[in-house]
Enzyme design. Structure first.
Site, short mmCIF file in Angstrom:
data_model
loop_
_atom_site.label_atom_id
_atom_site.label_comp_id
_atom_site.label_asym_id
_atom_site.label_seq_id
_atom_site.Cartn_x
_atom_site.Cartn_y
_atom_site.Cartn_z
N LYS A 85 -16.40 22.97 -12.43
CA LYS A 85 -15.84 24.29 -12.12
C LYS A 85 -15.85 25.16 -13.37
CE LYS A 85 -11.71 26.30 -9.89
NZ LYS A 85 -10.36 26.00 -9.37
N SER A 88 -9.36 28.08 -4.78
CA SER A 88 -10.31 28.79 -5.61
C SER A 88 -11.58 27.99 -5.91
CB SER A 88 -9.65 29.18 -6.92
OG SER A 88 -9.32 28.02 -7.68
N SER A 147 -6.28 24.38 -4.92
CA SER A 147 -7.69 24.75 -5.09
C SER A 147 -8.69 23.61 -5.10
CB SER A 147 -7.86 25.57 -6.36
OG SER A 147 -7.34 26.84 -6.16
N1 GLN Z 1 -4.76 29.55 -3.40
C1 GLN Z 1 -3.76 29.35 -4.39
C2 GLN Z 1 -3.58 30.62 -5.18
O1 GLN Z 1 -4.19 31.57 -4.86
C3 GLN Z 1 -4.11 28.20 -5.27
C4 GLN Z 1 -5.03 28.51 -6.36
C5 GLN Z 1 -5.36 27.32 -7.21
O2 GLN Z 1 -4.98 26.20 -6.90
N2 GLN Z 1 -6.03 27.59 -8.32
O3 GLN Z 1 -2.83 30.67 -6.10
#
Ligand code: GLN
Length: 505
Positions: free
Chosen positions: A82, A157, A181
């Site tokens: 990532k 994400s 994410s």
């Molecule tokens: N979807 C969650 C957010 O928008 C989690 C994001 C993540 O785990 N980086 O914060």
């Protein structure tokens, strides 16, 4: 073996084939690169591909193997990373324009560990900007598409890492999980995603969004592969002051044990009712029945404070993010954009215009929210209250784990939704994180396992296992058992049902 056969191997199968000299790392790495070349134009899982670097590592591992050197089990198995993890000499953007073209002068500990073990790095995967989002649509470089249905989101994400693994572009990937994410994209793409115990994997070199919540972990197609990668990535790191000074729990042995007889499983009452898609609920209930049939003791467990978890998360996260992202000021880090029409601008004016041009809407939204929540007049009302909820949640989870070994819930309330569906409605997107964020607030580990396709749309459904801190091995044991039960039922792993992307082109 053909490219198709090689790219469909699990990482463990690939590692065994490499050890038995059935094929070389150059061959498997080239097969992944060819697959990326043929499908990633559509999927857009990668922001950056590094064929030369990956093949050089592969050739080196092949040489060392033929010289009889003792190698790590996963040596020679290619991996995708990532784009939020620092990779020395390889561009790292966090999905943001503000870091466009940034080449880190150092490796994240996780990167250093996979390099030391000889895993060729295929490239960097797409993500919501600074890991803020649940769909990968907040990437400044365009969205990733779900390999199961390219009109839909892959989750976020870390949609890039999940899509790369689901589309057979890479057998392994690394993700990060601040509120889901790794697990939510896993659920939406039919892959396995693990958020380890907070502190179980080093955060050194992981560009911080919310430091008390961020955690890197494995993205794979099988539970055993996740365990193998987890062990490789994890362990104590003196460079991260929040790193746990203990070895990774015995996750590989647990994945091999795969026995739920007598295991006490709690179904979380609050995560599964209203707002959960019927097809998600149906696959979840069937999976729980399978576990019961295999000898697990299943009970329902209520965690009342879960009602406030989402609200607490969306105050704590922006607060930490607003502080972490202050360093992107065009002075120390980030692109510099001069304000238009201003002669001789001040430093403040350059910072403002650079941050305005460099950050996307979601990032700005969270910086503003976090700055507000931390401001002196509102600190107690917002940030302070959210921290109290966090303590309450930790207590409630500890109480729940007195009666059960693991907790289960659907990973995501819905399957993958169409691209654009929730882009203009941030709150609707945030609601999709309801089942994943509690683990981050409490620091406990979570694993999402694919448990079938929803009847209404034919898209993947994920089941989430949660365990107490540093009991990550329990997740692997239970998930590997369920994986086996489902495979017996279907006669093949679920991922085998993923569409042949070439045919659809
Ligand atoms: N979807 C969650 C957010 O928008 C989690 C994001 C993540 O785990 N980086 O914060």
């Amino acid at each position: 073996m053909t490219e198709r056969q090689l790219t469909r191997l699990s990482a463990d199968e690939m590692a065994r084939g490499l050890a038995a000299k059935e094929f070389t790392s150059v061959e498997v790495t080239q097969a992944s690169l060819d697959r990326i070349a043929s499908v990633d134009g559509d999927i857009h899982a990668f922001l950056h591909v590094d064929p030369e670097g990956a093949l050089a590592t592969a050739a080196d591992v092949d040489d060392r193997r033929s010289n009889g050197e003792q190698l790590a089990h996963l040596a020679g198995v290619p991996i995708a990373v990532k784009d939020v993890l620092a990779t020395k000499g390889m561009v790292t953007t966090c999905g943001s324009k503000i870091l466009d073209g940034w080449i880190p002068p150092y490796d994240a500990t996780v990167t250093a560990k996979i390099k030391a073990a000889g895993l060729p790095i295929l490239g960097k995967t797409n993500m919501d900007e600074f890991a803020m989002g649940s769909s990968t649509e907040h990437s400044a470089y365009g969205p990733t598409r779900n390999p199961w249905d390219r009109t839909r989101i892959p989750g976020g994400s870390g949609g890039g890492s999940a899509a790369a693994v689901a589309a057979f572009e890479a057998p392994l990937a690394i993700g990060t999980d601040t509120g889901g994410s790794i697990r939510q994209p896993g659920a939406l793409t039919g892959t396995v995603g693990v958020k380890p115990t907070y502190g179980g994997v080093s955060r050194y070199g992981l560009v911080a969004m919310a430091s008390s919540l961020d955690q890197a972990g494995p993205v794979t197609r099988t539970v055993l592969d996740a365990a193998l990668l987890h062990v490789l990535m994890g362990g104590h790191d003196p460079m991260d002051s929040t790193s746990i000074p203990a070895a990774v729990p015995g996750v590989v042995a647990a994945a091999r044990r795969a026995d739920v007889k007598g295991l006490r499983i709690g179904v979380v009452t609050e995560l599964g009712g209203e707002g959960f898609q019927p097809g998600v609920r149906a696959r979840f209930d069937e999976a729980v029945e399978l576990l019961t049939g295999a000898g697990a003791e299943v009970v329902e467990v209520s965690i009342p404070s879960l009602e406030h978890a989402l609200a607490a998360y969306y105050l704590i996260l922006p607060s930490e993010a607003s502080s972490n992202l202050a360093k992107f000021d065009a002075m120390r880090y980030g692109v510099r954009v001069a304000p238009a029409g201003v002669d001789d601008p001040s430093a403040e004016q350059v910072m403002a215009s650079s941050r305005d041009a460099g950050f996307g809407d979601e990032v700005k939204r969270r910086i503003i929210l976090g700055t507000y929540a931390l401001s002196s007049g509102y600190y107690d009302a917002y940030y302070g209250s959210a921290q109290k909820v966090r303590t309450l949640l930790a207590r409630d989870f500890a109480a729940a784990f007195e009666g059960v070994d693991v907790l289960v819930s659907p990973t995501s309330p819905t399957t993958a939704y169409p691209l654009g569906d929730k882009l203009d409605d941030p709150l609707a997107m945030y609601l999709g994180d309801v089942a994943t964020i509690p683990a981050n607030l409490v620091g406990i580990p979570g694993l999402s396992l694919p448990v079938g396709l929803a009847d209404e749309d034919g898209l993947p459904v994920g089941l989430q296992f949660l365990a107490p801190q540093q009991a990550d091995d329990r997740l692997y044991n239970a998930a590997a058992a369920l994986e086996r039960l489902l495979e017996d039922k279907w006669g093949a792993p679920m991922i085998a049902r993923a569409p042949e992307l070439e045919a659809a082109r």
